[in-house]
Design an enzyme around this catalytic site. Structure first.
Site, short mmCIF file in Angstrom:
data_model
loop_
_atom_site.label_atom_id
_atom_site.label_comp_id
_atom_site.label_asym_id
_atom_site.label_seq_id
_atom_site.Cartn_x
_atom_site.Cartn_y
_atom_site.Cartn_z
N HIS A 197 32.29 -10.22 -43.07
CA HIS A 197 32.65 -8.80 -43.01
C HIS A 197 34.00 -8.62 -43.74
O HIS A 197 35.01 -8.30 -43.11
CB HIS A 197 32.74 -8.36 -41.54
CG HIS A 197 32.69 -6.88 -41.34
ND1 HIS A 197 32.51 -5.98 -42.38
CD2 HIS A 197 32.80 -6.11 -40.20
CE1 HIS A 197 32.51 -4.75 -41.89
NE2 HIS A 197 32.68 -4.81 -40.59
N ASP A 247 35.83 -9.76 -30.91
CA ASP A 247 34.70 -8.96 -31.38
C ASP A 247 33.62 -9.04 -30.30
O ASP A 247 33.73 -9.84 -29.36
CB ASP A 247 34.21 -9.56 -32.72
CG ASP A 247 33.13 -8.73 -33.40
OD1 ASP A 247 32.90 -7.58 -32.99
OD2 ASP A 247 32.51 -9.24 -34.36
N1 NVA Z 1 30.18 -8.97 -35.40
C1 NVA Z 1 29.75 -7.58 -35.28
C2 NVA Z 1 30.66 -6.69 -36.08
C3 NVA Z 1 30.32 -5.22 -35.98
C4 NVA Z 1 31.20 -4.39 -36.84
C5 NVA Z 1 28.31 -7.46 -35.76
O1 NVA Z 1 27.96 -8.11 -36.76
O2 NVA Z 1 27.54 -6.74 -35.14
N1 CP Z 2 33.86 -2.29 -37.68
C1 CP Z 2 32.73 -1.80 -38.23
O1 CP Z 2 32.25 -2.28 -39.25
O2 CP Z 2 32.22 -0.72 -37.58
P1 CP Z 2 30.79 -0.05 -37.83
O3 CP Z 2 29.75 -1.01 -37.37
O4 CP Z 2 30.83 1.21 -37.00
O5 CP Z 2 30.64 0.26 -39.29
#
Ligand code: NVA
Ligand code: CP
Length: 315
Positions: A133, A230
Site C-alpha cells: 500500500h 492496521d
Molecule cells: N490492510 C488493510 C488496509 C486497508 C486500507 C487491507 O488491505 O484491507
Molecule cells: N487507508 C485506505 O486506503 O483507506 P480506504 O480503504 O478507505 O481507501
C-alpha cells in the site's frame, strides 16, 4: 520516454521520494490558501481509477485531488466493468491506457497490477494490493515529517534513525513500511502473532537490518517515535476473521502500549479502524493520534505523486 509506475514504495528513489514530499508540502499549502493549482487542466489529463476492493479514502483522495489539479476521473469497479466478466487484465490495460493519462488500481494479488502495468501505455499507481500500500506510507511519512520535522528542513532527515513500531498483522502495510525503512534509513520494530509474521522476500527488501522482530508488542513499542497498526483482517481475508480475532487479542494498541514508546510518540492508523480490536478508543481518539491529518495527507501526497509521474520534476 520510459513510463514510470508506482507499484511499490521502492519504485521511487530516496531522492525522488524527498522531491515528492517537498512538492506535497507545497501543494498542500496552496490548497489551504484556497489557491488554484491546475497543472492537469490544459491539456486536460484523465485518471482511470479501478477498484476491485472497497475504498473511502483512496477513492476520495484521488478523485478530489485530480479535479483540484484541473484533470478528470473515470471510476471503474469489478462489478460495473468487463473486469468482472473475466476480460484479461492485459487486454484491459491495453484498452484503458489508450484513453487516459494515468491509472490507479486497487486489487488483490500484486501480480495483477504488475500484469496491467506491463501492458499499459501510461503510468500505473498502486492504490493497494494484498502485498503493498505505497500511497498510504507516502502519506504517513509526509505526516511524520510535518509533525516531527528535521532541523535541516529536509524531509528525509526527519526519518533517519527513527523507530517505527508496527503492531499487528504482517500485511500489505507492514511490507510497505519495511520497504520505506530500507530506502530511507529508519528501523521498524515489528510485532505480530505467530503465523502472521512479515516475510522479507515478499516485502521485497534485501537489508534485514531495517527491521527487528519482537514477540511482545509492548517491547516493540519501547522507545518508538511512531506506533502504528492496521486491521487484524485485511480485505480479501474475511473468511479468517474469527481465527484472527483470537490470534490477535494481545495486539491491541492501548494506552499501556503507548506508554512504552517515547513520550512524544505519534500514533497512526491507515483507517478504517476497529476500536476495541487493533486499537483502543482512548489511543485512536487520544492526544498522540494523528489519524485525521494522516488521512487528509493521502490527497496532498498523491497529488504530488501524480504530478511527478505525469509532468516529471517541477521546481
Ligand atoms: N490492510 C488493510 C488496509 C486497508 C486500507 C487491507 O488491505 O484491507
Ligand atoms: N487507508 C485506505 O486506503 O483507506 P480506504 O480503504 O478507505 O481507501
Amino acid at each position: 520516454m520510459t513510463i514510470r509506475h508506482y507499484l511499490q514504495f521502492k519504485d521511487l528513489s530516496a531522492d525522488e521520494c524527498a522531491h515528492v514530499l517537498e512538492r506535497a508540502a507545497h501543494i498542500k499549502k496552496k490548497f489551504k490558501a484556497v489557491e488554484k493549482y491546475q497543472p492537469f487542466a490544459d491539456p486536460d489529463r484523465t485518471l482511470a481509477m479501478i477498484f476491485e476492493k472497497a475504498s473511502t479514502r483512496t477513492r476520495v483522495s484521488f478523485e478530489a485531488g485530480m479535479y483540484q489539479m484541473g484533470g478528470s476521473v473515470v471510476h471503474l469497479t469489478t462489478g460495473d466493468s468487463q473486469l468482472g466478466r473475466a476480460e484479461p487484465i492485459e487486454d484491459s490495460a491495453k484498452v484503458i491506457s489508450r484513453m487516459v493519462d494515468l491509472v490507479m488500481i486497487r486489487t488483490f494479488e500484486h501480480s495483477k497490477i504488475e500484469a496491467f502495468a506491463a501492458h499499459s501505455r501510461v503510468p500505473v499507481i498502486n492504490g493497494l494490493t494484498n502485498e503493498f500500500h505505497p500511497c498510504q506510507i507516502l502519506a504517513d511519512l509526509f505526516t511524520l515529517a510535518e509533525y516531527r520535522p528535521a532541523s535541516s528542513g529536509k524531509p528525509l532527515d526527519a526519518f533517519k534513525g527513527k523507530v517505527v513500531a508496527w503492531v499487528g498483522d504482517g500485511n500489505n502495510m507492514a511490507n510497505t513500511w519495511l520497504q520505506a525503512a530500507e530506502l530511507l534509513g529508519f528501523t521498524v520494530h515489528v510485532s505480530t502473532p505467530g503465523g502472521y509474521e512479515v516475510d522479507p522476500v515478499l516485502a521485497g527488501i534485501s537489508n534485514r537490518d531495517c527491521y527487528k522482530v519482537f514477540k511482545d508488542p509492548r517491547e516493540a513499542c519501547a522507545g518508538a517515535d511512531l506506533v502504528t497498526t492496521d486491521v487484524w483482517t485485511s480485505m480479501g481475508f474475511e473468511s479468517e476473521n474469527e481465527v484472527r480475532r483470537e490470534a490477535f487479542k494481545r495486539w491491541c494498541v492501548d494506552e499501556d502500549m503507548m506508554r512504552q514508546a517515547r513520550p512524544d510518540a505519534l500514533f497512526m492508523h491507515c483507517l478504517p479502524a476497529h476500536r476495541g480490536e487493533e486499537v483502543s478508543a482512548e489511543v485512536i481518539d487520544g492526544p498522540q493520534s494523528v489519524v485525521w491529518d494522516e488521512a487528509e495527507n493521502r490527497m496532498h501526497a498523491q497529488k504530488a505523486l501524480m504530478e511527478f509521474l505525469l509532468l516529471g520534476r517541477l521546481a
